[in-house]
Write an enzyme that holds these catalytic residues in place. Structure first.
Site, PDB file in Angstrom:
ATOM      1  N   ASP A  25      60.040  38.131  78.624  1.00 42.65           N
ATOM      2  CA  ASP A  25      61.244  38.960  79.097  1.00 42.65           C
ATOM      3  C   ASP A  25      61.086  40.232  78.012  1.00 42.65           C
ATOM      4  OD1 ASP A  25      63.388  39.916  80.428  1.00 42.65           O
ATOM      5  OD2 ASP A  25      64.859  38.441  79.327  1.00 42.65           O
ATOM      6  N   GLU A  38      62.664  45.692  85.043  1.00 40.88           N
ATOM      7  CA  GLU A  38      64.138  45.535  84.706  1.00 40.88           C
ATOM      8  C   GLU A  38      64.943  46.641  84.880  1.00 40.88           C
ATOM      9  OE1 GLU A  38      63.619  41.765  81.435  1.00 40.88           O
ATOM     10  OE2 GLU A  38      64.337  43.466  80.806  1.00 40.88           O
TER      11      GLU A  38
END
Length: 101
Positions: free
Chosen positions: A4, A61
């Protein structure tokens, strides 16, 4: 398994070699100005190319505009995440959203 916020903080390239990673999630700080800052686009393209070269999928993202989405499609990003696609949802509503997008 996914890394992430790749490209920010402690997400070192070394992690790509030592963990069984399937997905690389590009941090939103590179996506925010991707269609106006050539450096963000170049860095994002490099991350996508590197991930694809290693057989990984890529998620961007923080996609909030159609222009960002189009740019990421052009760069062959596999998946997008952000308010343009959907705001955060409670689990029950998210399940329905995924069944009938």
């Amino acid at each position: 398994m996914a890394i992430d916020d790749f490209g920010k903080g402690y997400s070192a390239l070394n992690y790509l070699k030592h963990f069984p990673i399937d997905i690389l999630k590009i941090d939103k700080c590179f996506i925010k100005d991707i269609n106006v800052d050539e450096r963000d686009a170049v860095i994002t393209q490099a991350m996508i190319n590197m991930a694809h070269g290693m057989g990984l999928k890529v998620i961007a993202e923080g996609v909030e505009t159609v222009r960002q989405l189009e740019c990421l499609k052009h760069l062959r990003c596999d998946m997008m995440q952000g308010h343009l696609i959907s705001r955060p949802l409670p689990a029950k509503i998210a399940s329905r959203f995924l069944e009938h997008p």
